[in-house]
Design a protein around this motif. Sequence first.
Motif, mmCIF file in Angstrom:
data_model
loop_
_atom_site.group_PDB
_atom_site.id
_atom_site.type_symbol
_atom_site.label_atom_id
_atom_site.label_comp_id
_atom_site.label_asym_id
_atom_site.label_seq_id
_atom_site.Cartn_x
_atom_site.Cartn_y
_atom_site.Cartn_z
ATOM 1 N N GLY A 17 0.795 -1.217 0.000
ATOM 2 C CA GLY A 17 0.000 0.000 0.000
ATOM 3 C C GLY A 17 0.821 1.257 0.000
ATOM 4 O O GLY A 17 0.377 2.304 0.485
ATOM 5 N N VAL A 18 2.031 1.190 -0.549
ATOM 6 C CA VAL A 18 2.920 2.355 -0.605
ATOM 7 C C VAL A 18 3.104 2.777 -2.059
ATOM 8 O O VAL A 18 3.447 1.953 -2.915
ATOM 9 C CB VAL A 18 4.294 2.044 0.023
ATOM 10 C CG1 VAL A 18 5.245 3.234 -0.126
ATOM 11 C CG2 VAL A 18 4.124 1.678 1.497
ATOM 12 N N THR A 19 2.875 4.041 -2.341
ATOM 13 C CA THR A 19 3.071 4.611 -3.666
ATOM 14 C C THR A 19 4.382 5.389 -3.683
ATOM 15 O O THR A 19 4.703 6.097 -2.720
ATOM 16 C CB THR A 19 1.910 5.564 -4.024
ATOM 17 O OG1 THR A 19 0.692 4.830 -3.992
ATOM 18 C CG2 THR A 19 2.101 6.165 -5.403
ATOM 19 N N CYS A 20 5.144 5.284 -4.764
ATOM 20 C CA CYS A 20 6.487 5.863 -4.807
ATOM 21 C C CYS A 20 6.583 7.050 -5.763
ATOM 22 O O CYS A 20 6.095 7.004 -6.893
ATOM 23 C CB CYS A 20 7.513 4.808 -5.226
ATOM 24 S SG CYS A 20 7.653 3.437 -4.055
ATOM 25 N N LEU A 21 7.262 8.085 -5.299
ATOM 26 C CA LEU A 21 7.662 9.223 -6.115
ATOM 27 C C LEU A 21 9.181 9.255 -6.124
ATOM 28 O O LEU A 21 9.809 9.120 -5.064
ATOM 29 C CB LEU A 21 7.152 10.545 -5.529
ATOM 30 C CG LEU A 21 5.646 10.762 -5.417
ATOM 31 C CD1 LEU A 21 5.368 12.092 -4.703
ATOM 32 C CD2 LEU A 21 4.999 10.747 -6.791
ATOM 33 N N TYR A 40 19.648 2.339 -13.400
ATOM 34 C CA TYR A 40 18.197 2.360 -13.556
ATOM 35 C C TYR A 40 17.737 3.672 -14.181
ATOM 36 O O TYR A 40 18.115 4.754 -13.718
ATOM 37 C CB TYR A 40 17.518 2.173 -12.194
ATOM 38 C CG TYR A 40 17.872 0.861 -11.543
ATOM 39 C CD1 TYR A 40 17.460 -0.347 -12.105
ATOM 40 C CD2 TYR A 40 18.633 0.823 -10.380
ATOM 41 C CE1 TYR A 40 17.798 -1.560 -11.510
ATOM 42 C CE2 TYR A 40 18.967 -0.387 -9.779
ATOM 43 C CZ TYR A 40 18.553 -1.574 -10.353
ATOM 44 O OH TYR A 40 18.890 -2.765 -9.770
ATOM 45 N N THR A 41 16.919 3.568 -15.211
ATOM 46 C CA THR A 41 16.414 4.750 -15.905
ATOM 47 C C THR A 41 15.055 5.157 -15.335
ATOM 48 O O THR A 41 14.388 4.389 -14.632
ATOM 49 C CB THR A 41 16.254 4.475 -17.409
ATOM 50 O OG1 THR A 41 15.214 3.484 -17.581
ATOM 51 C CG2 THR A 41 17.554 3.958 -18.015
ATOM 52 N N ASP A 42 14.635 6.367 -15.679
ATOM 53 C CA ASP A 42 13.306 6.819 -15.283
ATOM 54 C C ASP A 42 12.237 5.871 -15.839
ATOM 55 O O ASP A 42 11.231 5.600 -15.176
ATOM 56 C CB ASP A 42 13.048 8.238 -15.796
ATOM 57 C CG ASP A 42 13.883 9.285 -15.053
ATOM 58 O OD1 ASP A 42 14.514 8.936 -14.044
ATOM 59 O OD2 ASP A 42 13.883 10.452 -15.490
ATOM 60 N N ALA A 43 12.462 5.365 -17.050
ATOM 61 C CA ALA A 43 11.500 4.439 -17.652
ATOM 62 C C ALA A 43 11.395 3.145 -16.834
ATOM 63 O O ALA A 43 10.309 2.559 -16.726
ATOM 64 C CB ALA A 43 11.906 4.124 -19.086
ATOM 65 N N ASP A 44 12.497 2.699 -16.259
ATOM 66 C CA ASP A 44 12.472 1.499 -15.417
ATOM 67 C C ASP A 44 11.565 1.724 -14.204
ATOM 68 O O ASP A 44 10.772 0.854 -13.831
ATOM 69 C CB ASP A 44 13.881 1.142 -14.935
ATOM 70 C CG ASP A 44 14.799 0.697 -16.061
ATOM 71 O OD1 ASP A 44 14.296 0.131 -17.048
ATOM 72 O OD2 ASP A 44 16.020 0.920 -15.945
ATOM 73 N N TYR A 45 11.687 2.885 -13.591
ATOM 74 C CA TYR A 45 10.864 3.193 -12.423
ATOM 75 C C TYR A 45 9.399 3.341 -12.811
ATOM 76 O O TYR A 45 8.506 2.825 -12.126
ATOM 77 C CB TYR A 45 11.365 4.470 -11.744
ATOM 78 C CG TYR A 45 12.657 4.284 -10.980
ATOM 79 C CD1 TYR A 45 12.663 3.660 -9.735
ATOM 80 C CD2 TYR A 45 13.876 4.723 -11.495
ATOM 81 C CE1 TYR A 45 13.843 3.488 -9.027
ATOM 82 C CE2 TYR A 45 15.059 4.548 -10.803
ATOM 83 C CZ TYR A 45 15.040 3.923 -9.563
ATOM 84 O OH TYR A 45 16.205 3.745 -8.874
ATOM 85 N N GLY A 62 7.902 2.027 -15.306
ATOM 86 C CA GLY A 62 7.382 0.711 -15.652
ATOM 87 C C GLY A 62 7.021 -0.123 -14.441
ATOM 88 O O GLY A 62 6.146 -0.991 -14.510
ATOM 89 N N ALA A 63 7.719 0.140 -13.318
ATOM 90 C CA ALA A 63 7.423 -0.597 -12.087
ATOM 91 C C ALA A 63 6.268 0.017 -11.313
ATOM 92 O O ALA A 63 5.793 -0.572 -10.332
ATOM 93 C CB ALA A 63 8.672 -0.644 -11.207
ATOM 94 N N GLY A 64 5.846 1.224 -11.743
ATOM 95 C CA GLY A 64 4.701 1.852 -11.079
ATOM 96 C C GLY A 64 5.009 3.093 -10.284
ATOM 97 O O GLY A 64 4.120 3.674 -9.658
ATOM 98 N N ALA A 65 6.254 3.542 -10.291
ATOM 99 C CA ALA A 65 6.603 4.787 -9.604
ATOM 100 C C ALA A 65 6.278 5.982 -10.496
ATOM 101 O O ALA A 65 6.165 5.842 -11.721
ATOM 102 C CB ALA A 65 8.079 4.806 -9.234
ATOM 103 N N GLU A 66 6.160 7.146 -9.898
ATOM 104 C CA GLU A 66 5.985 8.372 -10.660
ATOM 105 C C GLU A 66 7.263 9.190 -10.580
ATOM 106 O O GLU A 66 7.853 9.340 -9.503
ATOM 107 C CB GLU A 66 4.815 9.182 -10.129
ATOM 108 C CG GLU A 66 3.467 8.565 -10.416
ATOM 109 C CD GLU A 66 2.342 9.554 -10.196
ATOM 110 O OE1 GLU A 66 2.514 10.732 -10.585
ATOM 111 O OE2 GLU A 66 1.308 9.151 -9.633
ATOM 112 N N ILE A 67 7.707 9.697 -11.731
ATOM 113 C CA ILE A 67 8.873 10.569 -11.777
ATOM 114 C C ILE A 67 8.383 11.977 -11.431
ATOM 115 O O ILE A 67 7.451 12.483 -12.057
ATOM 116 C CB ILE A 67 9.539 10.555 -13.165
ATOM 117 C CG1 ILE A 67 9.757 9.101 -13.626
ATOM 118 C CG2 ILE A 67 10.849 11.325 -13.128
ATOM 119 C CD1 ILE A 67 10.562 8.249 -12.673
ATOM 120 N N ALA A 68 8.991 12.585 -10.442
ATOM 121 C CA ALA A 68 8.477 13.851 -9.934
ATOM 122 C C ALA A 68 9.599 14.852 -9.679
ATOM 123 O O ALA A 68 10.745 14.467 -9.406
ATOM 124 C CB ALA A 68 7.696 13.623 -8.642
#
Length: 383
Positions: A38-42, A53-58, A60-66
């Motif tokens: 239940g944790v969302t990542c920025l 690790y690229t921004d696209a990798d993150y 793709g895993a469900g994180a938001e680039i912020a």
Amino acid sequence: MAELPEGSVVFGVFNETSDTESRVALTPDIVTRLKKSGVTCLIETRAGEMAGYTDADYAGAGAEIAEPARIVAEADALGFVDRPSPALVEQLKPGTWIIGMLGSFTDADYVASLERRGLVAVAIERLPRQLSSAQSMDEMTSQNSVMGYKAALVAANAYGSFLPMMTTAAGTIRPAKVLILGAGIAGLQAIGTARRLGGVVTAYDVRPASRGEVESLGAKFLDLGLDFSAGQGEGGYARALTPEEQAAQQAAVDEKAAGFDIVITTAKVPGRKPPVLLTRAGVDGLHRGAVVVDCAASDLGGNVEGSIVGEQVTDGGVKLIGAPYLASEVPTTASNLLARNVADILVHFVHDGRLAADMDQELDRAMVVAGAPAGQPSAETGK
């Protein structure tokens, strides 16, 4: 900008990349693991680039680039490789949780600044590592393991001959003699790596249990003829020696070290000035071309008298390398381990979709150094 899931804990990570730091406190695999809790990542853009690790990798895993401003505004908790700068602390909203190596043993003013800002500070260096439930959270162990591995490689690269014995048409080259001072997590990794490279390895530590650990890896234990039978401190770390014990140890190590080609020192005391294990006289006693790698070198000093961060060559031709950033030189593996440690600490404090500390639990009481719940004792003051 996407809407974050309602009711989730928001975890933020900044880009901490610098000349000496290549690690990141979150990896794509951990993003996926945290979602299940239940944790969302920025995460700030390019934060994991040096770790592979690229921004696209993150994404793709469900994180938001912020952008950093959004992370500051929306994150409930922040994870750090190091700790937030004083300038960043002043930007953080009260109630934000910060998780990192905060230097709480030596920097009371910094901890006080977190308290004044109304932040909840979780100091990883205070993890009670003897608890079985804390093993996966132990950043000190994971990063020291990487450090010890890299220390052996740095020493081998700097040494002007082979580590293994080598028989050639021109004759036989003897193996390098390697001395490891400090047989904790980093020291044991250095022993194993140096042996795999073919060195003849000897090691020493003041903890009684270390002899068996050293010998189990096929290394020889250095007998100084001294007895520090009470050599183990709290939490499994080596305790700081008394001045008299340090003097006796230094004299013995200085004398024994002269017979080695490589010396690697790994005796860190978390958050405090490391003990000196090799004096200037000991360094001067080494032969020309010998290599010393001091993993404990820092602004507080090092295990080797006169060592500084970086490389120097003494008048006697000994190469002295102060190397406190070795884990960062293996950024992918180090980040994978560190991110798991930080994430497991975070998840420990997630209860029913919110962050909370239970100061009746030993782990919570030990690690929360600022922002203790009202009516509960502060981990720093006990009041």
